[in-house]
Write an enzyme that holds these catalytic residues in place. Sequence first.
Site, PDB file in Angstrom:
ATOM      1  N   SER A 124       0.709  -1.229  -0.026  1.00 43.99           N
ATOM      2  CA  SER A 124       0.091  -0.067  -0.089  1.00 43.99           C
ATOM      3  C   SER A 124       0.899   1.179  -0.106  1.00 43.99           C
ATOM      4  O   SER A 124       0.358   2.562  -0.216  1.00 43.99           O
ATOM      5  CB  SER A 124      -0.721   0.063   0.988  1.00 43.99           C
ATOM      6  OG  SER A 124      -0.414  -0.577   2.137  1.00 43.99           O
ATOM      7  N   HIS A 145      -3.376  -3.667  -5.450  1.00 43.45           N
ATOM      8  CA  HIS A 145      -3.861  -3.225  -4.099  1.00 43.45           C
ATOM      9  C   HIS A 145      -5.049  -3.284  -3.883  1.00 43.45           C
ATOM     10  O   HIS A 145      -6.010  -2.781  -4.088  1.00 43.45           O
ATOM     11  CB  HIS A 145      -3.129  -1.610  -4.161  1.00 43.45           C
ATOM     12  CG  HIS A 145      -3.340  -1.172  -2.695  1.00 43.45           C
ATOM     13  ND1 HIS A 145      -3.908   0.056  -2.314  1.00 43.45           N
ATOM     14  CD2 HIS A 145      -3.115  -1.654  -1.453  1.00 43.45           C
ATOM     15  CE1 HIS A 145      -4.025   0.100  -1.178  1.00 43.45           C
ATOM     16  NE2 HIS A 145      -3.386  -0.856  -0.511  1.00 43.45           N
ATOM     17  N   GLU A 157      -6.707  -1.664  -6.873  1.00 44.40           N
ATOM     18  CA  GLU A 157      -6.027  -0.828  -7.575  1.00 44.40           C
ATOM     19  C   GLU A 157      -4.853  -1.554  -8.300  1.00 44.40           C
ATOM     20  O   GLU A 157      -4.061  -2.295  -7.804  1.00 44.40           O
ATOM     21  CB  GLU A 157      -5.401   0.263  -6.889  1.00 44.40           C
ATOM     22  CG  GLU A 157      -6.211   1.149  -6.162  1.00 44.40           C
ATOM     23  CD  GLU A 157      -5.523   2.134  -5.122  1.00 44.40           C
ATOM     24  OE1 GLU A 157      -5.960   3.325  -5.065  1.00 44.40           O
ATOM     25  OE2 GLU A 157      -4.638   1.884  -4.279  1.00 44.40           O
ATOM     26  N   ASN A 195      -5.515   5.865  -1.065  1.00 40.92           N
ATOM     27  CA  ASN A 195      -5.018   6.401   0.175  1.00 40.92           C
ATOM     28  C   ASN A 195      -4.294   7.699  -0.140  1.00 40.92           C
ATOM     29  O   ASN A 195      -3.930   8.580   0.995  1.00 40.92           O
ATOM     30  CB  ASN A 195      -3.644   5.618   0.440  1.00 40.92           C
ATOM     31  CG  ASN A 195      -3.819   4.189   1.216  1.00 40.92           C
ATOM     32  OD1 ASN A 195      -5.192   4.298   1.761  1.00 40.92           O
ATOM     33  ND2 ASN A 195      -3.159   3.343   1.082  1.00 40.92           N
TER      34      ASN A 195
HETATM   35  N1  LIG Z   1      -3.757  -5.182   6.447  1.00 40.96           N
HETATM   36  C1  LIG Z   1      -4.105  -3.991   5.634  1.00 40.96           C
HETATM   37  O1  LIG Z   1      -5.074  -3.507   5.762  1.00 40.96           O
HETATM   38  C2  LIG Z   1      -3.649  -3.963   4.240  1.00 40.96           C
HETATM   39  C3  LIG Z   1      -4.307  -3.332   3.226  1.00 40.96           C
HETATM   40  C4  LIG Z   1      -3.673  -3.086   2.050  1.00 40.96           C
HETATM   41  C5  LIG Z   1      -2.579  -3.853   1.883  1.00 40.96           C
HETATM   42  N2  LIG Z   1      -1.737  -4.224   2.761  1.00 40.96           N
HETATM   43  C6  LIG Z   1      -0.432  -4.827   2.487  1.00 40.96           C
HETATM   44  O2  LIG Z   1      -0.640  -6.119   2.343  1.00 40.96           O
HETATM   45  C7  LIG Z   1       0.649  -6.567   2.970  1.00 40.96           C
HETATM   46  C8  LIG Z   1       0.530  -7.829   3.972  1.00 40.96           C
HETATM   47  O3  LIG Z   1      -0.386  -7.047   5.002  1.00 40.96           O
HETATM   48  P1  LIG Z   1      -1.196  -8.098   6.162  1.00 40.96           P
HETATM   49  O4  LIG Z   1      -1.962  -7.143   6.847  1.00 40.96           O
HETATM   50  O5  LIG Z   1      -1.602  -9.014   5.567  1.00 40.96           O
HETATM   51  O6  LIG Z   1       0.159  -8.622   6.842  1.00 40.96           O
HETATM   52  P2  LIG Z   1       0.067  -9.783   7.922  1.00 40.96           P
HETATM   53  O7  LIG Z   1       0.978  -9.319   8.951  1.00 40.96           O
HETATM   54  O8  LIG Z   1      -1.470 -10.086   8.358  1.00 40.96           O
HETATM   55  O9  LIG Z   1       0.636 -10.960   7.066  1.00 40.96           O
HETATM   56  C9  LIG Z   1       1.980 -10.971   6.527  1.00 40.96           C
HETATM   57  C10 LIG Z   1       2.250 -12.600   6.290  1.00 40.96           C
HETATM   58  O10 LIG Z   1       3.458 -12.657   5.518  1.00 40.96           O
HETATM   59  C11 LIG Z   1       4.264 -13.357   6.226  1.00 40.96           C
HETATM   60  N3  LIG Z   1       5.670 -12.841   5.567  1.00 40.96           N
HETATM   61  C12 LIG Z   1       6.581 -12.043   6.224  1.00 40.96           C
HETATM   62  N4  LIG Z   1       7.541 -12.236   5.595  1.00 40.96           N
HETATM   63  C13 LIG Z   1       7.519 -13.200   4.570  1.00 40.96           C
HETATM   64  C14 LIG Z   1       8.483 -13.563   3.631  1.00 40.96           C
HETATM   65  N5  LIG Z   1       9.486 -12.964   3.301  1.00 40.96           N
HETATM   66  N6  LIG Z   1       8.303 -14.421   2.754  1.00 40.96           N
HETATM   67  C15 LIG Z   1       7.018 -15.213   2.950  1.00 40.96           C
HETATM   68  N7  LIG Z   1       6.078 -14.905   4.018  1.00 40.96           N
HETATM   69  C16 LIG Z   1       6.325 -14.112   4.600  1.00 40.96           C
HETATM   70  C17 LIG Z   1       3.960 -13.602   7.479  1.00 40.96           C
HETATM   71  O11 LIG Z   1       4.438 -14.636   8.144  1.00 40.96           O
HETATM   72  C18 LIG Z   1       2.633 -13.182   7.798  1.00 40.96           C
HETATM   73  O12 LIG Z   1       1.663 -14.412   7.569  1.00 40.96           O
HETATM   74  C19 LIG Z   1       1.640  -5.665   3.382  1.00 40.96           C
HETATM   75  O13 LIG Z   1       2.422  -5.212   2.071  1.00 40.96           O
HETATM   76  C20 LIG Z   1       0.672  -4.464   3.548  1.00 40.96           C
HETATM   77  O14 LIG Z   1       1.094  -3.472   3.444  1.00 40.96           O
HETATM   78  C21 LIG Z   1      -2.386  -4.533   4.118  1.00 40.96           C
END
Ligand SMILES: NC(=O)c1ccc[n+]([C@@H]2O[C@H](COP(=O)([O-])OP(=O)(O)OC[C@H]3O[C@@H](n4cnc5c(N)ncnc54)[C@H](O)[C@@H]3O)[C@@H](O)[C@H]2O)c1
Length: 520
Positions: A124, A145, A157, A195
Amino acid sequence: MTSRNFSIETIGIVGTGAMGRGIAQIAALAGLTVRLYDTNPAAIGAARDYLAETFAKLTAKGKLDQARSLAALANVSGAQSIGELAGCDLVVEAIVEKLDVKQALFRELETVVSGNCVLASNTSSLSITAIAAGCSDPSRVVGYHFFNPVPLMKVVEVIDGLRSDPAAGDALMDLARRMGHTPVRAKDMPGFIVNHAGRGMNTEGLRVAGEGVASFADIDRIMREQAGFRLGPFELLDLTARVSHPVMESIYHQFYEEPRFTPSPITGTRLAGGLIGRKTGEGFYLYEEGKQQVPAEAPAPTGLPASVWVSKRYPQAHDAVVQLIEKAGVKLDDGATPAANSLIVVTPFGHDATTAAVDEALDASRVVAIDALFPLVGAQRRTLMTTPATRRAARDTAHALFAADGVPVTVIRDSTGFVAQRVVATIVNIGCDIAQKQIATPDDIDLAVTLGLGYPRGPLALGDALGSTTILAILRNMFSVLGDPRYRPSPWLARRAQLGLSLTQRDAADTETQTLETRQ
Ligand SMILES: NC(=O)c1ccc[n+]([C@@H]2O[C@H](COP(=O)([O-])OP(=O)(O)OC[C@H]3O[C@@H](n4cnc5c(N)ncnc54)[C@H](O)[C@@H]3O)[C@@H](O)[C@H]2O)c1
């Protein structure tokens, strides 16, 4: 660069947290083969269990038939190693939000997948171009996204990096539609569309509160009931908790300290103190057993003014105020200047009550301003504001007058553009600047904002509905009173307002087929 033909049937998801499992859910339900991978093996099992539970719940509620539920679950398998993603046509990463970790993952994926596999990032806040920079073939790297929770937030997106092959983005657009989502296309700029557009509501809401104009609850009430938004800025900030302040700071710095995005120390202090909303039970509101506690409003005073004089500077607003005065049975003072004891009502746009009073040489101690941007007759709420010199009798009789038909009234301290005018004008202005920067088409900007932020209208359609010349006047007046470049109008807004064009209109030359006669 020759465009390739990307066809997507098998999708790998790396990172099976909140976002990864949401994406897996919609992909599996759309009939795609889904492979889940996470560096934490327990997270893969947890994601599969979550999907099994979710499909079972949807089936029990009658929203998904049994056969489709079983087929969707059978579509999902876990991968023990990243090498098992070899046969994927698309890999979407939803791992930790760190550039070097994402770059390393994409480099590793390149050694595993075929040359026709699209690599997508759910980031994001990071640049897609920067993520792709670590790859030997950056043309297949695209932003994808999604929003949380993915199955309910039906917009995604699709972001082209500087080196992305447009065909890779096109394939993700088609796939999004197949999964029941609405795709919008954006350039690789900080905050993409949603955003970026979302900065208006929260930073301006924080500005208003920071100037001591009104309480958090009053600002929320005005934005909901007067301006028609589903949530006010502080209710929203309480929901987004920990991430909202860092996102505000990040976008501000990524645009090199753009004043339109200036964050507020209010959220910085609250984040440091752990007052971040629902999750901690205390934010801008208190939460008891998860329920938001909203401070009650004081009842409206009862004594009506003997007579009221209304500024004729804005004829439409004047007529609407006069209708309310007549409906309340109060005497209208129709003199060229106010009689000695009349309550004085002004209807500024982008000016504060003080400037409105001084401009018309009015007695500031009797001046009360009313916000006439949204219709006053048939309103759900009205906002009044006072100059620092306004006496209590003037304030309270004006409050009684404009609440006489039962519509709640919020009285705020002096503010350039009340609350609704300045927040709405800021939202429209930022939306216009996204269009000006060609980050997305006007249609996609409005679509992304309505679906991604839940606003009743996109910023461009909202500006058209309220009148682009009015929004321009609000911003120009705010800018002239405050001298703050935050309020400088976007050229997109200023040009279209002056030419009488819709804010949703691209340059005519870009959209029209040739109609002028040309010499052969
Ligand atoms: N949570 C939100 O509201 C949201 C919204 C849009 C985008 N995002 C983006 O999505 C992505 C994930 O967010 P999330 O909230 O699902 O995070 P999260 O912490 O819930 O999940 C992340 C997962 O990735 C795994 N992980 C970490 N490093 C890793 C690697 N190198 N290889 C494989 N697995 C790995 C972790 O073990 C975990 O299970 C981020 O880039 C975040 O910015 C999040």
